[in-house]
Structure formats: structure tokens, C-alpha cells
Design a protein around this motif. Structure first.
Motif, PDB file in Angstrom:
ATOM      1  N   HIS B 155       0.807  -1.231   0.000  1.00  0.00           N
ATOM      2  CA  HIS B 155       0.000   0.000   0.000  1.00  0.00           C
ATOM      3  C   HIS B 155       0.840   1.280   0.000  1.00  0.00           C
ATOM      4  N   TYR B 282      -9.829  -8.118  -0.069  1.00  0.00           N
ATOM      5  CA  TYR B 282      -8.893  -7.446  -0.977  1.00  0.00           C
ATOM      6  C   TYR B 282      -7.996  -8.431  -1.727  1.00  0.00           C
ATOM      7  N   SER B 314      -5.775   0.635  -2.800  1.00  0.00           N
ATOM      8  CA  SER B 314      -6.551   0.754  -1.560  1.00  0.00           C
ATOM      9  C   SER B 314      -6.715   2.229  -1.226  1.00  0.00           C
ATOM     10  N   SER B 317      -3.631   3.576   0.180  1.00  0.00           N
ATOM     11  CA  SER B 317      -2.581   3.949  -0.768  1.00  0.00           C
ATOM     12  C   SER B 317      -2.855   5.304  -1.431  1.00  0.00           C
ATOM     13  N   ARG B 326      -7.477   1.586   7.674  1.00  0.00           N
ATOM     14  CA  ARG B 326      -7.687   0.386   6.872  1.00  0.00           C
ATOM     15  C   ARG B 326      -7.724  -0.828   7.784  1.00  0.00           C
TER      16      ARG B 326
END
Lengths: 517, 517
Positions: B155, B282, B314, B317, B326
Motif C-alpha cells: 500500500h 482485498y 486501496s 494507498s 484500513r
């Protein structure tokens, strides 16, 4: 009935019971595992009037509540529980103590023996594929069965509809219990000095702690009664949650006498209190284990029997109304890293508790539950577990005695006082601060308090600078403006036994040095 | 830089870093393990204006906060952490998958190989005596190092002061996150259909969910913007927490496109929202893994590279402001029973998060952390973990395809519609209820809703009675009075692969049968 016979009843009961369910997250409850017929006891009172606003909002998730969830022979396109074929572990095994060394003679060879137990995917005892799947908040049937039997055997709650539920340790359980009963602004009654984690949990939820005086037998029932009797509405809602550590209290080390427990329970009945019995040190009993004069072949049985007979009556065992939630933990008797314990109370509260767990930690970790089951049930059995507790108590007793001897040898009698704890992990050392040359004679509580805090910090720091950590008494109270006594809490369980004496020596030196200035 | 080279950087960095601390409950944090110099990035914004009343009351326990706690060569008469000599376990060992079967050819022999890894008291890698003692809420250094490296690698959050913290799973993490940000009465923005556990957690804390419409690319930013723009104070405090499942959304299966994520983030910046990115699916990516035309020796690298390149960005990110927490979980990629996951966000939020953990579950179970470390770090390494994720995604893709084929074969086209999910575990089957002969034509939402709920229940029950469980669409909304579509969620991960077809067949029969009546 002998211990062996009493425990044998559980074996017989298991043999005629249905086998444990095998699916993942199987519904289970203590009722399946109790020996006693619930019809022989009255039911608990209702506690709806004591639960919090938030607890009313508790609903069970519809995915989990689906009654068909646990039935076998269903094709589930429903709950997203990954199939166990995709877990990368095939089995786990643990090397654990298999025999509990006899305590008959301290000079005998009492080396522990070890064995290996394992848990594999697909096994019937405890399928690792199930243990590694989502768990039921009540706990796995394997773990809950052992715990229920143990609770019934030790505490035998005097009402019918009690249940146990596994927890992720007592810190987690306490947080849930406070949420279950209290609304922001409520007051929680505690011993005037108590575990700081509890004070943190209380304050973090916007609640206030109310300390009640403690004497040598524990919390003083008359003071409790008086505070409640004289409560006025301008002080806020009348408190009804009473939190206590009745055995080997943290930080005082005091164990409430049986008579004291009964008196406090009476006050709880009178004011309709709900009791949170936080009892992690219950099993660490250090008196009544003298064995010198017994013939050697009887020693083992005697030890366990003597141990059982000296266990104080828990509030759970006195609880005719179902007004107690008892918090047990594996942290002080097996290992804290398991993050596992259990609570016991009336079913309506336990159901709410489980519902809180469901939107929180869900359940203790599967590997931890496997370790518990494989050790307690499959390796030791109830008898072995009791022997472990006796053995652990003996070892802690030895450590306690080492610390007490060191206190006798090193602490200045003229300024220090301490009691010998019957249970638990703590010794409280009171220090007479008035011997300090800089101690200001005053009647103003806040000035006394400020004065004590300065002296306390000097002793603490002096000790710390010389390599010994102790706990300040002031950490254990919420009200740092009216401290009237100076004390330190010493534990004998953390450091290697051989350094306990050195520890006391350095602490004693700190006391002398600070008070001499 | 190639994948191997990029991952090699972490090995080099570890080699020149200080060894991990060895004491129990050692302080650790992600900063120790990041490759990137934090000075190369800006700092996160401050989030004090977004945290709850309760979070202000969070204090660190004085026993735990003592700065000397973790120093070695101290005699501790302080914290009551039982010495590890009294834990009854000497070692645990795990048999786990050692090689990740190559996905190059499904017909090749791709049997898994296994190895045993163990963890013993006193070992330097990860002392079982430390793992079984109290843990730090941030996680053990061993587990946190791997997680931090992984998070940075995947990320690479664009601000400097990000941190990860281990959790007891995302359900526990979400509960804490809601408490950290919300006060009773607040509104939390969610996708209009979302995970019922989240709805339960929201309602249980006295909060209201506010659903925002979703299209084929996920939550619609314009609708979100409009709702916030038009918010009036009589609706309560303006909502600022946005909860989303951006990948393989539960229950719709939708993965937000990269463009959509950027648009939503823009709306979050505009209205100063804080985003809870709940992303358990994910890593279960099912597109972009076509391998037919690649020369066999390149396949493995290609797989991992292709896999990485198709991972959507994400929110973490994209997060230039530090406005994202997150939530990652091991439940869907390793095993739910570990009760372990991690959160990543800016350090001020992570510190509060850890403080909540401290008066709650404290830390994930030690055995679970040991299992993670021994598998991820010591057996697989980062490359192996990625290969596992690729392999798992491939297997789920196969299951998804089986389910989709069964849908094509069995579901009535004229009444059923479904999409093919790119990621996750779910397929949403929409059913055209207007085909039901008893469907009442009306414009009154509550009547439509009531009508749909009846038909939904009939289909659900018919399927269930014939041995197939599906999830009702209505379970995924908080507002059951304005349901305008009828759908079911089917998962392909729980049942044995061979029963998926039968499952769809029975469900299709239920749809036909109910709609024909």
C-alpha cells in the motif's frame, strides 16, 4: 463422597450424554453439561432493570442466528466461512506438563514430565478445521464442557439458570460487563484501592469509581451500606454495580473472609446491587497446605482435599438471586498470552454478554481453545487440573515466603508494615511517612496527599534507579487528592526467585534513604 | 525493480537493523520496520476534531506505561506477569503448507507439501515464554515487523506517520474504531447494503447507519456528496465517518474501480470525512490471472506480478491526509479462528486504537501470533505469502466459475440477474419479483417492501427446506421499510466444491417454484 467419586460422576454423565456437536461455530451452552438437575434449584431474578441503554440495542446477527446454520447435511451458500481445506495449517501439537509433581516432599525429585498432544484437521476430538473457523461466542463445546463442569464442581451456584461463557480474558470481560450494565455518568463501586486497569476501564466509559473502605477482612459492609443509604439524587443515579477482587485483592493482597462475603452479599441484596466478582487469584491459595505429618501415601489426595476445603466461598457460590457475574481468567494460573477466561452468571446476562462478544472479539482464539482443551480435558482431567493448582499454589507460597523473609530481614520495622497474604500475588508494604523529616503536619487532605505523593515518588525512583521496580500505591486509586496512606505493592511472581531478596534489599534501601533525608 | 529485488530490500534492511526486543510485552511500532525514510513524505493531518468524547478519557495504565518496564536487568516486583516457568507448555509446533503449488497448469501435480515449525520456551526467534505472557496491544515485534513490511510493500501510504497495529480480527477492530470516532446519536455512512455485523455494531452503540446508493462500480460519489451537501442540523450532527467494503463488497460482490475510489476520496476530502476501509476480501482477486499463453518457466513470476498489478489501489494507498483507517483480516486468507488482523492509519489514531485495546481484548492471542509469524515470516516469507494469495485466489476463482456456470445452467434468465465478481466471496442474484403472480403493483414504498419481504422469505424457506442455505438481501440493510429490490447473496467459499452446483439447482428450483405460485 470422595473427590475421585465426585469427579467420576462427570465421566459417567458424559458417557450417557449426546456426543459434542462437530460443526463450526456450533451452538452450545452450559445446560448441556451440568450434572445437577436445574429443577432442583430456583431460577435467578430478572435483571432487565439493571442493564444499560446500549444493551437494549443488542441484536443477534441474522446470518449467525439462522437456526439451520448448524445443521449438518445442508449445502451452505449462506455464511461466508471459508472451507477449512484452505487453511494452511494441518495440525498443531503442544508439549506440555503431563504429571503434576507431587508436593509430598520438597526435597524429593519433583521434576515435571512432559507429553505431546496434537490437534489435526478432521479429528473427532476437536477438529482443527473447526477450531480455526469462526467460533461461537459462548466458546467451543469442548472448552465450555470442561469449564462448566469445573464451575459446577467448585462453585455450584445455588440457582438453576446459570451459564458460563468463554471470554478473551478478564480485561475484555470487564469492559463488556461495564457496557452491559452502565450508562455514561453512572457510578461504579470499587474497593478504595483497586486494579488500575479497572479504573481505566471505568473512566474510559465515562463512568465514575466510588471507593469503599477496606479493612483486614476486605471491603467494609457497613461503609458500603452507609454510602448507599445516604445516597442523594444530586450525586447522580444511585450506584448499583459493585466491583470487587475478593481473593488476594490487587493491590492489598487481602482475601475477604467467608463471613465478610456473606455480610457484603446481604448489603447487595438490601440495595439490589449487581456484583462483578473479579477473581483471577482465587486459585492461588497459600495457606492450609501444610503436609508434614501426613503418611506419604495419603498426601496427594489430602493435598487436593485440603486445598479445596480452604478455597473461600465465591460470591457465585453464595448467589441465590443471580446477581453475580464471576470473572475467571487463565492468565494467572496457566498463561496470560492465551487471552482466555470465562464468566459465569445468570443466563439472561450471559446471553447479552455473548451478544456483546459477537460485535467485538467474537470468541477467544481457536488455537488458545485447542491448547486449553488438550491440556485440561485430554491431558490432565479435572483431578490433574486441581493438582496443578495445588502445585502452583505451593510454588507461589514458596516465593511469597522468600519475599516475606526478605522483608523481615531488610525492611525497617519502625516505618514499614505488611501483612502475609493468604492468596494471590501481592504484598502491600505500608510506609509511615510521618517519619520523613520533611513531612508537613497538616489536617488538610489535599496537602497530606500531595506530601505523600512526593515521598512516594522519591522512594519509587530511588528503587528504580537501583534496578528494582515496585508499584506505587497511588496508582491504585482514582482520587489522588485525598490519599492518606503511603504504600507500595510488591509482587513475587514475575522476577526469578533468586532475585526477590535482592529486590527487597534495594527497595528497603530506598525507603531508608528517602526517609532519612 | 523486480519483485524479488524489492522484497530483497527488506531482507537487507533487517540485516542492518537492531535485533528485535526479547522481553514480554515489549514496546514496538511500525516506524522501526519501514524501509522508506519518513522524512520523504508529509505528515498526516490532525484528527482530534473527529475523535469521540470517550476517546478523550483514554489513559494508558500506569503499570504498563512505566518507561522502565521493558528494560532488561531490572528486578521486577512491579507488574504481576507470572514468570514463564509456571506456564504448563514447553513448546508448540505446527504442521503447515510449505510450498505453494504452482498455478501454471491445473492438471499438473500440484499437491501441497508440508513442513513442521515449532516455537519453544527460551528460543531466540520467538520465545514461547514471551508469546504466552501478556502482549503489547500493538502486537509482538515479530508479527508487527512482517505486517509493516507487507503494508508498506503493498500500500505504501503516501504520508509519513502511518502505523499498523495488530487486532483481534476486524469485528473487534470495527467496534473499537466506531467507539474511537463516534458519540451516541451520530450517523455513520455505509453502502446501502452492507455487512450485517457492521449494522449491528453501529446500532449497538446507539449510532444510525446512513445508506448511500451503489452502482456497478461501487458507492456513488455524487449521491454521497449530495447527501452531505444537503445535510441539515435537524438531521443530527453531520456524519463524517464513511464505512466501506471497497473490494468484493459484502453482499453485492462489487469491487470499486480505481477511478471510483479517487472520486470518493475527493468527496471525503471536500467534506472532511474519515474513512473506515474494511477490506477483508482485498486479496481474493479473481481476474487477470489468465495464464494459458505464457511459457511455463515464467509463469510463477508472472502470476505474482500480474496479481500485484491488478490489485486495486486501496484507500490507504491514496490517502494523502491520513484520513483512512484500513482494516485487514486474516480470516478470509488464512483462518478465521486465529482472531487476528491488523489496522493501519495515522499514528495519533493508532495510538488511541491501542489504548482501547488495552482496556479490551489487550492483544491477539499469543499462540495465534506465533502461528502467524512462524508461517508468514519463517516459512513463507513475503514472496511465499504472495504466492499463497495468488494460489488461494485461483482456487476461489475456480469455485466462483463453478457457481456462475451453475447459475447459467439452472437459474431462470427471465427473472434472475447476477454479475461476475472480480474479487471476494459473493455473488448477488437479483430476482424480478414483479413476475410473482401475487405481486401487488403499488407506489407506496412500505407496501413494496412488505411485499418483497414476503416473497424473499418464501424463496429462502423453500431453498432451506430442501437443504440449501442462502442469505437474504434484506439482512444487509438497516431499513427494512423501503426495500425496492429482491436479491439473495450466494457464497462459493463454504460448501465443498462438488455441492455448489446442487446448491444452485435447489435455489433455482425455489425461485421458480415460488414465482410460479
Amino acid at each position: 463422597m470422595s473427590l475421585v467419586d465426585r469427579l467420576g460422576e462427570y465421566r459417567k454423565f458424559r458417557a450417557r450424554s449426546a456426543p459434542l456437536p462437530t460443526g463450526s461455530s456450533s451452538y452450545t451452552c452450559s445446560d448441556f453439561f451440568k450434572l445437577q438437575n436445574p429443577r432442583d434449584k430456583p431460577k435467578a431474578l430478572s435483571w432487565d432493570h439493571r442493564t444499560s441503554l446500549d444493551s437494549v440495542n443488542r441484536k443477534t446477527s441474522p446470518l449467525k442466528a439462522s437456526p439451520y446454520n448448524h445443521q449438518r447435511a445442508m449445502v451452505s451458500l449462506g455464511a461466508a466461512r471459508p472451507a477449512s481445506e484452505y487453511y494452511p495449517w494441518e495440525s498443531i501439537s503442544m508439549r506440555c506438563i503431563s504429571n503434576i509433581p507431587s508436593q509430598s516432599n520438597e526435597h524429593e525429585n519433583n521434576t515435571s514430565k512432559f507429553c505431546s498432544v496434537s490437534c489435526s484437521k478432521g479429528e473427532t476430538e476437536y477438529d482443527l478445521g473447526v477450531a480455526l473457523n469462526y467460533g461461537h461466542p459462548i466458546g467451543s463445546p469442548q472448552a465450555l464442557r470442561f469449564i462448566t463442569e469445573h464451575v459446577e464442581f467448585i462453585h455450584n451456584p445455588p440457582y438453576a439458570d446459570w451459564e458460563s461463557c468463554l471470554t478473551c480474558g478478564s480485561t475484555s470481560a470487564l469492559e463488556i460487563a461495564l457496557r452491559l450494565f452502565c450508562n455514561r455518568g453512572d457510578t461504579v463501586i470499587v474497593e478504595d484501592f483497586t486494579y488500575p486497569g479497572t479504573l481505566s476501564a471505568i473512566q474510559a466509559q465515562g463512568l465514575q469509581p466510588l471507593g469503599v473502605d477496606v479493612d483486614g477482612c476486605g471491603l467494609v459492609p457497613e461503609v458500603l451500606d452507609r454510602k448507599l443509604q445516604n445516597w442523594t439524587s444530586c450525586q447522580g443515579p444511585k450506584p448499583f454495580v459493585l466491583y470487587m477482587i475478593p481473593t488476594g485483592q490487587n493491590p492489598t493482597g487481602i482475601t475477604q473472609s467467608a463471613a465478610r462475603r456473606r455480610e457484603i452479599y446481604q448489603v447487595a441484596e438490601k440495595h439490589d446491587l449487581y456484583i462483578l466478582e473479579d477473581d483471577p487469584y482465587y486459585y492461588l491459595q497459600m495457606e492450609g497446605l501444610h503436609i508434614d505429618c501426613m503418611p506419604s501415601q495419603e498426601i496427594k489426595t489430602f493435598n487436593t482435599d485440603a486445598y479445596l476445603s480452604q478455597l473461600p466461598p465465591s460470591y457465585l457460590s453464595l448467589d441465590i438471586s443471580g446477581r453475580v457475574l464471576r470473572l475467571d481468567s487463565t492468565s494467572k494460573i496457566l498463561a496470560p498470552g492465551l487471552r482466555c477466561g470465562w464468566v459465569t452468571g445468570c443466563s439472561q446476562i450471559i446471553e447479552k454478554f455473548a451478544s456483546y462478544s459477537e460485535t467485538g472479539p467474537i470468541s477467544p482464539s481457536g488455537p488458545s481453545q485447542v491448547m486449553l482443551y488438550k491440556l485440561l480435558d485430554q491431558t490432565w482431567g479435572h483431578q490433574g487440573f486441581l493438582e496443578w493448582l495445588v502445585s502452583l499454589s505451593q510454588k507461589y507460597r514458596q516465593r511469597r515466603d522468600t519475599l516475606i523473609k526478605a522483608c523481615l530481614q531488610h525492611l525497617p520495622y519502625d516505618v514499614c508494615r505488611w501483612g502475609v497474604p493468604d492468596a494471590g500475588m501481592f504484598i502491600r508494604i505500608s510506609v509511615d511517612a510521618s517519619k520523613h523529616p520533611g513531612f508537613v503536619k497538616t489536617d488538610i487532605p489535599s496537602e497530606i496527599s500531595a506530601n505523600l505523593l512526593i515521598i512516594e515518588d522519591r522512594i519509587f525512583s530511588h528503587s528504580q534507579e537501583n534496578g528494582v521496580l515496585v508499584s506505587k500505591g497511588s496508582w491504585f486509586t482514582a482520587d489522588r487528592t485525598s490519599i492518606s496512606t503511603l504504600f507500595f505493592r510488591l509482587t513475587f511472581v514475575a522476577s526469578p526467585e533468586e532475585s526477590l531478596v535482592k529486590g527487597v534489599e534495594v527497595f528497603a534501601q530506598a525507603v531508608r534513604s528517602v526517609l532519612a533525608k
